[in-house]
Design a protein around this motif. Structure first.
Motif, PDB file in Angstrom:
ATOM      1  N   ARG A  37      23.299  12.934 -29.475  1.00  0.00           N
ATOM      2  CA  ARG A  37      24.710  12.955 -29.142  1.00  0.00           C
ATOM      3  C   ARG A  37      24.992  13.442 -27.642  1.00  0.00           C
ATOM      4  O   ARG A  37      24.488  14.362 -27.544  1.00  0.00           O
ATOM      5  CB  ARG A  37      25.432  13.805 -30.257  1.00  0.00           C
ATOM      6  N   VAL A  38      25.803  12.766 -27.208  1.00  0.00           N
ATOM      7  CA  VAL A  38      26.234  13.115 -25.707  1.00  0.00           C
ATOM      8  C   VAL A  38      27.658  13.325 -25.270  1.00  0.00           C
ATOM      9  O   VAL A  38      28.386  12.671 -25.844  1.00  0.00           O
ATOM     10  CB  VAL A  38      25.783  11.874 -24.874  1.00  0.00           C
ATOM     11  N   ARG A  39      27.665  14.541 -24.654  1.00  0.00           N
ATOM     12  CA  ARG A  39      29.126  14.865 -24.156  1.00  0.00           C
ATOM     13  C   ARG A  39      29.335  14.441 -22.649  1.00  0.00           C
ATOM     14  O   ARG A  39      28.206  15.050 -21.912  1.00  0.00           O
ATOM     15  CB  ARG A  39      29.456  16.403 -24.580  1.00  0.00           C
ATOM     16  N   GLY A  40      30.433  14.134 -22.284  1.00  0.00           N
ATOM     17  CA  GLY A  40      30.518  13.915 -20.766  1.00  0.00           C
ATOM     18  C   GLY A  40      31.682  12.922 -20.435  1.00  0.00           C
ATOM     19  O   GLY A  40      32.557  12.955 -21.340  1.00  0.00           O
ATOM     20  N   LYS A  41      31.797  12.793 -19.256  1.00  0.00           N
ATOM     21  CA  LYS A  41      32.922  11.749 -18.796  1.00  0.00           C
ATOM     22  C   LYS A  41      32.315  10.463 -18.224  1.00  0.00           C
ATOM     23  O   LYS A  41      31.330  10.473 -17.589  1.00  0.00           O
ATOM     24  CB  LYS A  41      33.720  12.541 -17.842  1.00  0.00           C
ATOM     25  N   VAL A  42      33.026   9.355 -18.397  1.00  0.00           N
ATOM     26  CA  VAL A  42      32.636   8.087 -17.808  1.00  0.00           C
ATOM     27  C   VAL A  42      33.445   7.968 -16.528  1.00  0.00           C
ATOM     28  O   VAL A  42      34.119   8.066 -16.142  1.00  0.00           O
ATOM     29  CB  VAL A  42      33.182   6.854 -18.656  1.00  0.00           C
ATOM     30  N   LYS A  43      32.267   7.688 -15.465  1.00  0.00           N
ATOM     31  CA  LYS A  43      32.813   7.477 -14.276  1.00  0.00           C
ATOM     32  C   LYS A  43      32.084   6.229 -13.659  1.00  0.00           C
ATOM     33  O   LYS A  43      30.822   5.981 -13.594  1.00  0.00           O
ATOM     34  CB  LYS A  43      32.342   8.495 -13.225  1.00  0.00           C
ATOM     35  N   ASN A  44      32.887   5.289 -13.213  1.00  0.00           N
ATOM     36  CA  ASN A  44      32.296   3.665 -12.579  1.00  0.00           C
ATOM     37  C   ASN A  44      31.437   3.219 -13.707  1.00  0.00           C
ATOM     38  O   ASN A  44      30.282   2.812 -13.323  1.00  0.00           O
ATOM     39  CB  ASN A  44      31.613   3.941 -11.308  1.00  0.00           C
ATOM     40  N   GLY A  45      31.555   3.321 -14.811  1.00  0.00           N
ATOM     41  CA  GLY A  45      30.823   2.476 -15.777  1.00  0.00           C
ATOM     42  C   GLY A  45      29.819   3.369 -16.252  1.00  0.00           C
ATOM     43  O   GLY A  45      29.003   2.792 -17.337  1.00  0.00           O
ATOM     44  N   THR A  46      29.349   4.614 -15.806  1.00  0.00           N
ATOM     45  CA  THR A  46      28.544   5.411 -16.351  1.00  0.00           C
ATOM     46  C   THR A  46      28.791   6.489 -16.851  1.00  0.00           C
ATOM     47  O   THR A  46      29.635   7.472 -16.387  1.00  0.00           O
ATOM     48  CB  THR A  46      27.265   5.606 -15.092  1.00  0.00           C
TER      49      THR A  46
END
Length: 109
Positions: A37-46
């Protein structure tokens, strides 16, 4: 950098998500085939992960960077150094005449 495969209820892969976790060191681990399970933000498709939980092993994975206190101390030292350089330059060139002991009795041509 790694990729996460996402599956639907039928077991078919629906999307492949590139994941990036930034830091100087990493604590914890994941292996191919682990459920995560991953938490984070998408930036430029990553997906830029801020936290990752390895659900297969129950371990948390996180990146460690420079401690904030060390970063703040480095910035303060840099700023104080620049200010000291500016003050030294101003005080060194703000004199009103020649330095003490400088000869003043030059012959006129």
């Amino acid at each position: 950098m790694f990729r996460i495969e996402r599956y639907d209820a039928a077991g078919s892969r629906t999307v492949l998500i590139p994941v990036e976790m930034r830091g100087l060191t990493f604590h914890g681990s994941i292996q191919e085939g682990d459920l995560v399970r991953v938490r984070g933000k998408v930036k430029n498709g990553t997906l830029r992960a801020t936290k990752l939980d390895n659900l297969t092993t129950g371990a948390g994975v996180h990146a460690k960077g420079i401690p904030k206190a060390a970063y703040i101390a480095a910035v303060v030292i840099f700023v104080l150094g620049v200010l000291a350089l500016i003050l030294w330059t101003i005080s060194d060139f703000s004199g009103t005449g020649p330095p003490p002991g400088f000869p003043t009795d030059f012959p006129e041509p």
